[in-house]
Design an enzyme around this catalytic site. Sequence first.
Site, PDB file in Angstrom:
ATOM      1  N   GLY A  31       0.948  -1.245  -0.008  1.00  0.00           N
ATOM      2  CA  GLY A  31       0.031  -0.197  -0.175  1.00  0.00           C
ATOM      3  C   GLY A  31       0.720   1.240   0.279  1.00  0.00           C
ATOM      4  N   HIS A  34       2.296   4.972  -4.402  1.00  0.00           N
ATOM      5  CA  HIS A  34       3.410   6.033  -5.324  1.00  0.00           C
ATOM      6  C   HIS A  34       2.882   5.714  -7.257  1.00  0.00           C
ATOM      7  CE1 HIS A  34       6.270   4.110  -5.707  1.00  0.00           C
ATOM      8  NE2 HIS A  34       6.607   3.616  -4.284  1.00  0.00           N
ATOM      9  N   HIS A  37       4.202   2.287  -7.822  1.00  0.00           N
ATOM     10  CA  HIS A  37       3.013   1.635  -8.017  1.00  0.00           C
ATOM     11  C   HIS A  37       2.046   1.207  -9.076  1.00  0.00           C
ATOM     12  CE1 HIS A  37       3.836   1.473  -2.965  1.00  0.00           C
ATOM     13  NE2 HIS A  37       4.367   0.009  -3.423  1.00  0.00           N
ATOM     14  N   ASP A 151      14.197  -2.733  -4.894  1.00  0.00           N
ATOM     15  CA  ASP A 151      14.347  -3.196  -3.875  1.00  0.00           C
ATOM     16  C   ASP A 151      14.935  -4.919  -4.289  1.00  0.00           C
ATOM     17  OD1 ASP A 151      12.375  -2.453  -1.636  1.00  0.00           O
ATOM     18  OD2 ASP A 151      10.655  -2.726  -2.865  1.00  0.00           O
ATOM     19  N   GLN A 154      15.546  -7.852  -2.783  1.00  0.00           N
ATOM     20  CA  GLN A 154      14.196  -8.804  -2.705  1.00  0.00           C
ATOM     21  C   GLN A 154      13.615  -9.137  -4.702  1.00  0.00           C
ATOM     22  OE1 GLN A 154      10.081  -7.316  -0.957  1.00  0.00           O
ATOM     23  NE2 GLN A 154       9.845  -7.042  -3.292  1.00  0.00           N
ATOM     24  N   SER A 187       7.239   4.206  -0.894  1.00  0.00           N
ATOM     25  CA  SER A 187       6.529   4.714   0.213  1.00  0.00           C
ATOM     26  C   SER A 187       6.696   5.271   1.739  1.00  0.00           C
ATOM     27  CB  SER A 187       5.607   3.250   0.716  1.00  0.00           C
ATOM     28  OG  SER A 187       5.141   2.508  -0.311  1.00  0.00           O
TER      29      SER A 187
HETATM   30  O1  PAF Z   1       8.191  -4.447  -1.864  1.00  0.00           O
HETATM   31  C1  PAF Z   1       7.265  -4.599  -0.780  1.00  0.00           C
HETATM   32  O2  PAF Z   1       6.632  -4.215  -1.187  1.00  0.00           O
HETATM   33  C2  PAF Z   1       6.909  -5.946   0.150  1.00  0.00           C
HETATM   34  O3  PAF Z   1       7.979  -6.474   0.167  1.00  0.00           O
HETATM   35  C3  PAF Z   1       6.349  -7.652  -0.675  1.00  0.00           C
HETATM   36  C4  PAF Z   1       6.757  -7.421  -1.882  1.00  0.00           C
HETATM   37  C5  PAF Z   1       4.633  -6.512  -0.852  1.00  0.00           C
HETATM   38  C6  PAF Z   1       6.196  -8.292   0.606  1.00  0.00           C
HETATM   39  O4  PAF Z   1       5.318  -8.187   1.966  1.00  0.00           O
END
Ligand code: PAF
Length: 286
Positions: A31, A34, A37, A151, A154, A187
């Site tokens: 959530g 911005h 997203h 990220d 990630q 965010s």
């Molecule tokens: O990047 C994010 O916003 C979070 O790490 C994700 C991938 C939604 C997992 O909660």
Amino acid sequence: MIVVRSVSELRRLVSEARHRSERVGLVPTMGAFHEGHVSLMRRAGQECGFVVVSLFVNPAQFNDAGDLARYPRDEAHDASLAEGAGVHVLYAPPVSVVYPDGFTTTVEVRGLSTPLEGVVRGTEHFRGVTTVVAKLFNMVQPDHAFFGQKDAQQALIIRRMVADLDIPVRIEICATVREPDGLAMSSRNALLDAEARARAPVLSRALFAASSLIARGETSASTALDAGRRLLADAGVDTEYFDVVSTVTLTSLERVSGEVLIVIAARVGNVRLIDNVLVHLGENAR
Ligand code: PAF
């Protein structure tokens, strides 16, 4: 756009989309939307006929209760941005749906979860991310899932998880969206006060100072990083890490060859920010 809270309702809508032969795209989010997203949502809409955005502030990936409590939340505003971006379903489950009583399973990608963010936030951070993303993939069963390059660690970990567990989803990594002054959209930027907001673009300036040297042929990582370190020192920003790392293993590199990732994390004021750029020796940075 329909806001959905339960797995059964989500699956019903996804299955109807499949009967219409639509490809299903998922944009996992926490959530506080911005432009970054929104660009993921638009890209999902270009590639998939049916777009699901998940909105779940995942407690399992926060190692600091204060950070979780402060995380910006505004579902009504998020819903209007998602609707404007052409999203079909905003999946916003309560914690009890994602982690029902008795929940004990975790998914962990070893190795890649340990350096950088793993050092600062602990390996439980990525365990929380991979566990929730694996759950979201099982709940939605998307054909494509969209993540931001901002990220970078990630994204690499999720690709590894998908390959290791044979999850049938194509992972799409989309370019970082930046403010006009270079600050990567996040965010967390909403939490910066005016003084910190004025200093925050130094992170991207430091990255681009280092990457432009590499783009011009500099092979010493420390020489390239020194250019960025000078800017950070002038702005009074102490980093948690600022490094040139392998795009495959995330290990620190002394000599640059081929494509490398330059990563940075710093607290500016009270807010922790991360950013990165990909650069190929002798070519323009991305
Ligand atoms: O990047 C994010 O916003 C979070 O790490 C994700 C991938 C939604 C997992 O909660």
